[in-house]
Write an enzyme that holds these catalytic residues in place. Structure first.
Site, PDB file in Angstrom:
ATOM      1  N   GLU A 297     -10.697 -10.426 -20.839  1.00 19.33           N
ATOM      2  CA  GLU A 297     -10.966 -11.864 -20.802  1.00 19.33           C
ATOM      3  C   GLU A 297     -12.381 -12.200 -21.273  1.00 19.33           C
ATOM      4  O   GLU A 297     -13.178 -12.737 -20.505  1.00 19.33           O
ATOM      5  CB  GLU A 297     -10.786 -12.384 -19.372  1.00 19.33           C
ATOM      6  CG  GLU A 297      -9.426 -12.101 -18.775  1.00 19.33           C
ATOM      7  CD  GLU A 297      -9.300 -12.592 -17.339  1.00 19.33           C
ATOM      8  OE1 GLU A 297      -8.229 -13.112 -17.007  1.00 19.33           O
ATOM      9  OE2 GLU A 297     -10.260 -12.461 -16.563  1.00 19.33           O
ATOM     10  N   CYS A 367     -37.027 -34.801 -15.920  1.00 19.71           N
ATOM     11  CA  CYS A 367     -38.023 -35.010 -14.879  1.00 19.71           C
ATOM     12  C   CYS A 367     -37.996 -33.866 -13.879  1.00 19.71           C
ATOM     13  O   CYS A 367     -37.686 -34.050 -12.708  1.00 19.71           O
ATOM     14  CB  CYS A 367     -37.767 -36.340 -14.193  1.00 19.71           C
ATOM     15  SG  CYS A 367     -37.719 -37.685 -15.362  1.00 19.71           S
TER      16      CYS A 367
HETATM   17  C1  PLP Z   1     -16.214 -16.144 -16.363  1.00 17.69           C
HETATM   18  C2  PLP Z   1     -15.018 -15.284 -16.401  1.00 17.69           C
HETATM   19  C3  PLP Z   1     -14.701 -14.589 -17.562  1.00 17.69           C
HETATM   20  C4  PLP Z   1     -15.538 -14.621 -18.805  1.00 17.69           C
HETATM   21  O1  PLP Z   1     -16.826 -14.160 -18.609  1.00 17.69           O
HETATM   22  P1  PLP Z   1     -17.769 -13.905 -19.886  1.00 17.69           P
HETATM   23  O2  PLP Z   1     -19.030 -13.427 -19.296  1.00 17.69           O
HETATM   24  O3  PLP Z   1     -17.909 -15.199 -20.585  1.00 17.69           O
HETATM   25  O4  PLP Z   1     -17.059 -12.900 -20.728  1.00 17.69           O
HETATM   26  C5  PLP Z   1     -13.543 -13.849 -17.572  1.00 17.69           C
HETATM   27  N1  PLP Z   1     -12.737 -13.775 -16.485  1.00 17.69           N
HETATM   28  C6  PLP Z   1     -13.019 -14.435 -15.338  1.00 17.69           C
HETATM   29  C7  PLP Z   1     -12.098 -14.332 -14.195  1.00 17.69           C
HETATM   30  C8  PLP Z   1     -14.179 -15.191 -15.253  1.00 17.69           C
HETATM   31  O5  PLP Z   1     -14.453 -15.831 -14.114  1.00 17.69           O
END
Ligand code: PLP
Length: 439
Positions: A297, A367
């Site tokens: 992901e 600010c």
């Molecule tokens: C934030 C997140 C990602 C992506 O994280 P990156 O640092 O942008 O690669 C993937 N999976 C989950 C569950 C996340 O919370």
């Protein structure tokens, strides 16, 4: 000896090269001092659309998608890094799946026509409204965060169980999500993850398809992921023995680091590609399991380097200790320096500038004394009001984290593709701000 070394005047006219690790693929320094992205002058973009503006190089996004698609895994783009309808469509075209973590992200994906079966819904506090919206949309998978969520899910639904594996990804504590004692997931060591699995299996309208973990963000090394594979495969084996089910998916989350400044470490993607499937194969053989399909992901690793923020210098102030360069944006378009101590670099764009560089502090317009975009950066010593500054590597967690603090409208997202620029998100106006304000 090169021509540039022989002739100092020639060197003076040569543009300083853009470090490829932090600039978009299609970006190029011009002899005039301008920067062009896919042939489009950033000076002209700033004149036409105003500042501050987020520029997005579409080619870089595509190439990053393809680099990930070359792996033997499902790739689900983490929409929280940056999402709008055009982005969702691009991600769909490139064959990726999509992570959403709110009703708003889900609605955006749905409005873009993103295939629902390729959407995963995340979140540690999904509301009933969001769970119902997910069911209505036909979201492919819901990632269950805790045991209490199991009974609130609307079936039929494929689900994953998010596990906290107890691994420190060695990152900023604000984004370390793999360690024990935090709000995400169910602990492996504490037995909560096993309880969630048992609960899911007791509801026949839920189909448990796999496990999920996310170690955190800005992780450069592969060893944390190797350890996650070991622990999660052992858990898969435990589930197989206890419940007689073999889960076909293993989602290792995202968190792959990018370089924000030259010399910063970035994620070792080729090392990951070489080692993780081997570790997975080895661990599965050890436990007599068929290897599950991997899902990754990445968010930042897909879109961060595609983005450049353009600011106009409003004023330059010399104090006895340093030079402050104040720009027309700041904390509201980039809260990351304040939230995570993130460090960036900046470049003067549109004129050559004095070859003499000096250390300066780039600050925002808000600010807050803490509204410092870059505490220390080398810029031409003749920097002045009206100059254009470009901050690279701002494609991820910039527009998506932007606020309207001080009632400063949010910048547009201007996509450059194949020599043309077009707004994917227009600039917010004062009328937009007043629109929600009921007199
Ligand atoms: C934030 C997140 C990602 C992506 O994280 P990156 O640092 O942008 O690669 C993937 N999976 C989950 C569950 C996340 O919370």
């Amino acid at each position: 000896m090169t021509l540039a070394e022989l002739l100092p005047t020639y060197r003076r006219s040569l543009p300083e090269k853009l470090p490829a690790a932090i600039w978009p693929d299609a970006a190029e320094a011009m002899p005039s001092g301008d920067v062009a992205v896919s042939g489009v002058s950033l000076t002209e973009v700033a004149e036409r659309f105003g500042t501050p503006s987020y520029v997005l190089d579409v080619q870089t996004v595509r190439y990053r998608c393809r680099a990930y698609r070359a792996l033997d895994a499902e790739i689900a783009y983490a929409g929280k890094a940056f999402l709008c309808r055009r982005m969702a469509r691009l991600i769909a075209e490139e064959g990726l799946s999509l992570d959403v973590c709110s009703g708003g992200e889900l609605a955006t994906a749905a409005a873009a026509g993103f295939p629902a079966e390729r959407i995963l819904l995340h979140g540690n506090a999904k509301t009933d409204l969001e769970l119902r919206a997910a069911a209505r949309a036909g979201v492919g998978r819901v990632v269950i965060d805790s045991v209490a969520e199991v009974d609130r899910l609307v079936g039929p639904q494929d689900v994953l169980v998010r596990v906290t594996p107890g691994i420190d990804g060695h990152t900023h504590r604000a984004v370390a999500t793999g360690v024990e004692d935090q709000k995400f997931g169910s602990s492996l060591a504490g037995g909560q993850a096993a309880a969630v699995v048992a609960r899911v299996l007791s509801r026949p309208e839920l189909r448990l398809v796999g496990l999920h973990c996310h170690l955190g963000s800005q992780i450069a090394g592969v060893t944390g992921y190797e350890e996650a594979v070991r622990r999660l495969v052992a858990f898969l084996a435990d589930i197989a023995v206890r419940h007689g089910v073999a889960l076909p998916q293993l989602n290792l989350g995202g968190g792959h680091a990018v370089a924000y400044r030259p010399g910063d470490a970035s994620f070792n993607l080729s090392g990951f590609a070489a080692r993780i499937p081997r570790v997975l194969g080895f661990e599965c053989r050890k436990h007599g399991l068929v290897p599950p399909r991997l899902t990754l992901e990445p968010g930042r690793a897909i879109v961060a380097r595609a983005g450049v923020t353009l600011y106009r210098v409003v004023t330059v102030k010399h104090t006895s200790t340093r030079t402050y360069v104040a720009v027309d944006g700041g904390f509201s378009d980039n809260p990351r320096p304040e939230l995570y101590d993130s460090r960036y670099t900046a470049r003067l764009v549109g004129r050559a500038g004095d070859v003499q560089k000096r250390s300066m502090r780039v600050v925002g317009r808000h600010c807050e004394a803490g509204d410092v975009l870059i505490p220390d950066v080398q810029l031409p010593s003749d920097i002045r009001a009206g100059d254009l500054l470009a901050v690279p590597c701002t494609g991820a967690y910039h527009h998506s984290m932007a606020s309207t603090y001080n009632l400063v409208p949010r910048p547009p997202v201007l996509a450059i593709d194949d020599g043309a620029v077009e707004a994917w998100i227009r600039r917010e106006t004062e009328a937009d701000l007043l629109h929600r304000d009921i007199a």
